[in-house]
Design a protein around this motif. Structure first.
Motif, PDB file in Angstrom:
ATOM      1  N   TYR A  83       3.036   1.743   5.948  1.00 45.04           N
ATOM      2  CA  TYR A  83       2.693   2.374   7.225  1.00 45.04           C
ATOM      3  C   TYR A  83       3.464   3.678   7.392  1.00 45.04           C
ATOM      4  O   TYR A  83       4.690   3.708   7.296  1.00 45.04           O
ATOM      5  N   GLY A  84       2.717   4.754   7.611  1.00 48.28           N
ATOM      6  CA  GLY A  84       3.335   6.046   7.866  1.00 48.28           C
ATOM      7  C   GLY A  84       3.394   6.338   9.348  1.00 48.28           C
ATOM      8  O   GLY A  84       3.081   5.479  10.189  1.00 48.28           O
ATOM      9  N   SER A  85       3.780   7.547   9.688  1.00 46.45           N
ATOM     10  CA  SER A  85       3.902   7.916  11.098  1.00 46.45           C
ATOM     11  C   SER A  85       2.544   8.124  11.750  1.00 46.45           C
ATOM     12  O   SER A  85       2.375   7.928  12.946  1.00 46.45           O
ATOM     13  N   THR A  86       1.562   8.506  10.937  1.00 45.10           N
ATOM     14  CA  THR A  86       0.220   8.724  11.490  1.00 45.10           C
ATOM     15  C   THR A  86      -0.821   8.210  10.500  1.00 45.10           C
ATOM     16  O   THR A  86      -0.557   8.026   9.319  1.00 45.10           O
ATOM     17  N   GLY A  87      -2.028   8.016  11.006  1.00 44.99           N
ATOM     18  CA  GLY A  87      -3.140   7.654  10.141  1.00 44.99           C
ATOM     19  C   GLY A  87      -3.146   6.187   9.747  1.00 44.99           C
ATOM     20  O   GLY A  87      -2.346   5.383  10.209  1.00 44.99           O
ATOM     21  N   ARG A  88      -4.081   5.861   8.877  1.00 45.84           N
ATOM     22  CA  ARG A  88      -4.259   4.496   8.442  1.00 45.84           C
ATOM     23  C   ARG A  88      -3.180   4.108   7.432  1.00 45.84           C
ATOM     24  O   ARG A  88      -2.680   4.952   6.693  1.00 45.84           O
ATOM     25  N   PRO A  89      -2.808   2.813   7.357  1.00 43.34           N
ATOM     26  CA  PRO A  89      -1.809   2.379   6.382  1.00 43.34           C
ATOM     27  C   PRO A  89      -2.338   2.532   4.957  1.00 43.34           C
ATOM     28  O   PRO A  89      -3.537   2.391   4.704  1.00 43.34           O
ATOM     29  N   GLU A  90      -1.441   2.821   4.030  1.00 42.54           N
ATOM     30  CA  GLU A  90      -1.826   2.985   2.633  1.00 42.54           C
ATOM     31  C   GLU A  90      -1.759   1.638   1.910  1.00 42.54           C
ATOM     32  O   GLU A  90      -0.797   0.893   2.059  1.00 42.54           O
ATOM     33  N   HIS A  91      -2.785   1.361   1.123  1.00 41.45           N
ATOM     34  CA  HIS A  91      -2.803   0.145   0.321  1.00 41.45           C
ATOM     35  C   HIS A  91      -2.001   0.391  -0.957  1.00 41.45           C
ATOM     36  O   HIS A  91      -2.308   1.299  -1.733  1.00 41.45           O
TER      37      HIS A  91
END
Length: 228
Positions: free
Chosen positions: A214-222
């Motif tokens: 999970y980053g600060s913005t946007g969708r979580p990265e798989h």
């Protein structure tokens, strides 16, 4: 750690198998035996989780060893030893005897060591899944039994091939950290979407796991990592 006893009358073959087992994270070799008598004594002494059992032994057959282990275990044994048969014996009666004796798989020599590595990783994945399930559904059972079958065109989802599946698995296995589908695609030369399909198959197989970053913005990265 999965404790392994290697049983083979050929010292060179036993050495190669020992090196492979000890190269895998989560496995350790407790001993090597070259006879049926030594195999039974080793199981009694070292209490391994898994025996890699050849059927050609100088003093007795491997099938006799398998039957003796099952007779020793009995219904009250909490953790009976598992047996993976590794042999050049192609006689169907011997195959049937190994199946009836409860062997988890029957691997025919000669084979590339990658085939044994794949089988051991599948065995480890099946053991992990067993520890997570108290009451099995049919889906759990199908997945557990499927884990012990090596990759083939029939066992892969439609559109996936064994060669690319092995390439993606090798890439993830060799990585020092988790990877995204895009990173796997770059390292293997396949498209990101294609890489993701293979990665999802490895996760369903129990040999890889998905992590969400999970980053600060946007969708979580798989992110995907090999289960070690």
């Amino acid at each position: 750690m999965i404790r392994v006893l290697i049983v083979d009358d050929d010292a060179r073959v036993a050495h190669n198998h020992r090196e492979l087992v000890e190269s895998l994270t989560g496995f350790t070799v407790v001993d090597v035996a070259h006879t049926a008598a030594a195999a039974l004594a080793g199981v009694e002494r070292d209490r391994p989780d898994l025996v890699l059992l050849d059927l050609y032994l100088p003093d007795d057959s491997g099938i006799s060893v398998l039957r003796a282990l099952r007779a020793q275990a009995g219904p009250a044994t909490a953790d009976p030893v598992d047996v993976l048969v590794i042999t050049a014996v192609r006689d169907i009666e011997q195959v049937r005897a190994a199946l009836h004796g409860g062997a988890v798989h029957y691997l025919l020599k000669p084979f590339p060591l990658t085939a044994l590595r794949d089988q051991l990783e599948r065995y480890a994945a099946a053991r992990r899944r067993l520890t997570r399930v108290e009451e099995a559904t049919q889906s759990d059972v199908d997945r557990l039994f499927g884990l012990m079958r090596p990759v083939s065109p029939q066992s892969l989802p439609k559109g996936l091939t064994p060669a690319t599946a092995e390439l993606v698995a090798d890439t993830l296995r060799a990585a020092e950290s988790d990877l995204s589908a895009a990173e796997v695609g770059e390292r293997t030369g396949v498209a990101r979407v294609t890489a993701r399909r293979y990665l999802e198959h490895l996760c369903a197989d129990g040999r890889a796991e998905l992590r969400m970053r999970y980053g600060s913005t946007g969708r979580p990265e798989h992110r995907y990592r090999w289960v070690r």
